[in-house]
Design an enzyme around this catalytic site. Sequence first.
Site, PDB file in Angstrom:
ATOM      1  N   ASP A  56       0.847  -1.189   0.000  1.00 32.75           N
ATOM      2  CA  ASP A  56       0.000   0.000   0.000  1.00 32.75           C
ATOM      3  C   ASP A  56       0.891   1.250   0.000  1.00 32.75           C
ATOM      4  O   ASP A  56       1.772   1.368  -0.861  1.00 32.75           O
ATOM      5  CB  ASP A  56      -0.958  -0.064   1.206  1.00 32.75           C
ATOM      6  CG  ASP A  56      -2.008   1.023   1.219  1.00 32.75           C
ATOM      7  OD1 ASP A  56      -2.981   0.907   0.459  1.00 32.75           O
ATOM      8  OD2 ASP A  56      -1.865   1.986   1.998  1.00 32.75           O
ATOM      9  N   TYR A  64     -11.979   8.444  -2.294  1.00 31.56           N
ATOM     10  CA  TYR A  64     -11.448   8.579  -0.929  1.00 31.56           C
ATOM     11  C   TYR A  64     -10.186   9.426  -0.866  1.00 31.56           C
ATOM     12  O   TYR A  64      -9.997  10.207   0.083  1.00 31.56           O
ATOM     13  CB  TYR A  64     -11.226   7.206  -0.295  1.00 31.56           C
ATOM     14  CG  TYR A  64     -10.006   6.445  -0.770  1.00 31.56           C
ATOM     15  CD1 TYR A  64      -8.863   6.367   0.020  1.00 31.56           C
ATOM     16  CD2 TYR A  64     -10.000   5.788  -1.999  1.00 31.56           C
ATOM     17  CE1 TYR A  64      -7.738   5.662  -0.400  1.00 31.56           C
ATOM     18  CE2 TYR A  64      -8.896   5.085  -2.424  1.00 31.56           C
ATOM     19  CZ  TYR A  64      -7.761   5.030  -1.631  1.00 31.56           C
ATOM     20  OH  TYR A  64      -6.652   4.344  -2.052  1.00 31.56           O
ATOM     21  N   TYR A  90      -1.664  11.343   2.071  1.00 30.85           N
ATOM     22  CA  TYR A  90      -2.511  11.680   0.923  1.00 30.85           C
ATOM     23  C   TYR A  90      -2.498  13.184   0.663  1.00 30.85           C
ATOM     24  O   TYR A  90      -2.589  13.622  -0.492  1.00 30.85           O
ATOM     25  CB  TYR A  90      -3.942  11.207   1.178  1.00 30.85           C
ATOM     26  CG  TYR A  90      -4.066   9.718   1.318  1.00 30.85           C
ATOM     27  CD1 TYR A  90      -4.248   8.906   0.193  1.00 30.85           C
ATOM     28  CD2 TYR A  90      -3.996   9.103   2.562  1.00 30.85           C
ATOM     29  CE1 TYR A  90      -4.354   7.527   0.316  1.00 30.85           C
ATOM     30  CE2 TYR A  90      -4.101   7.730   2.693  1.00 30.85           C
ATOM     31  CZ  TYR A  90      -4.282   6.951   1.566  1.00 30.85           C
ATOM     32  OH  TYR A  90      -4.384   5.581   1.689  1.00 30.85           O
ATOM     33  N   HIS A 143      -7.119  -6.592  -0.693  1.00 25.71           N
ATOM     34  CA  HIS A 143      -6.031  -5.622  -0.613  1.00 25.71           C
ATOM     35  C   HIS A 143      -5.023  -5.920   0.489  1.00 25.71           C
ATOM     36  O   HIS A 143      -3.825  -5.751   0.287  1.00 25.71           O
ATOM     37  CB  HIS A 143      -6.617  -4.223  -0.402  1.00 25.71           C
ATOM     38  CG  HIS A 143      -5.585  -3.140  -0.362  1.00 25.71           C
ATOM     39  ND1 HIS A 143      -4.812  -2.815  -1.460  1.00 25.71           N
ATOM     40  CD2 HIS A 143      -5.186  -2.318   0.642  1.00 25.71           C
ATOM     41  CE1 HIS A 143      -3.985  -1.822  -1.133  1.00 25.71           C
ATOM     42  NE2 HIS A 143      -4.181  -1.514   0.140  1.00 25.71           N
TER      43      HIS A 143
END
Length: 318
Positions: free
Chosen positions: A101, A150, A231, A296
Amino acid sequence: MEGIGHRTLRVNGINIHVAEKGDGPIVLFVHGFPELWYSWRHQILSLAARGYRAVAPDLRGYGDSDCPPSASDYSIFHLVGDLVALVHALGQDQVFVVGHDWGAVVAWWLCVLRPDMVKALVNLSVPYSPRNPRRRTVESLRAIFGDDYYMCRFQEHGAIEAEFEQIGTTSVVKRFLTYRTPAAIFISKEKGIDGSFEAAATLPSWLSAADVEYFANKFEKSGFTGGLNYYRCLDLNWELTAPWTGVQIKVPVKFIVGDLDLTYHTPGVQDYIHKGGFRKRVPFLQDVVVMEGVGHFINQERPQEVSDHIYDFIKKFY
């Protein structure tokens, strides 16, 4: 947990918590969102038992590591810098690296910026994504997926944290770790996360209530802002990495992804991975593994298989 040791190291100006076990060549495990060193608990035990020293930090902003206050403290240069300093603090010049990830993203950039420090790389779930020189990252995501995607919603400082607080830390952890439907990556402003991410009625066999409690307890302490700031640096990273536009990954690589992983079903990703684009940008890519029936959080869902894949690859370089 079964002889896993813990300590805190001062690296790159912050305190980083590290879990470790075993003796031998170092395998550095780099976790994603919303996770911790604990995501690698199975791999730590497996690799340590096979003659390696498994080391898994809580990345900055997570768990028992420091959480710098500014979003700009989470740029890709900070994150890679933490790993470089950690490797040196461990007394090494070069290590094996395994990422998942966001940890995969950081590992890719470690290979870009300091390929000399990586003996070989095993990355899970997120393929190397070259910088698009024509459009900023968040603008590109909005154009493809819309405002409710998201990663776009995570740009709103404080808003997502408030939604997380409203439904509770344990519920947030459960929802992220167990999601399976494509709708889960869209967080409607009207419905909020409570109406967008369905809570699993029962935990899957690979995730116990004790596991959820461990994650939740740590996020109760640290909060989610540190992880969300990764992010919030997407556009900053786009600016900072301009000099590396078009650069290739020049270390030996194995890539593993689950066939139910929503990342794998992002438009264009499968063609990119399997029809040459990925290999052009990662010329020393030696293997691509698509694991059936897994989502995931692949290292937790299929721990033994993933551990075996890691071992089978890195043993060739030692």
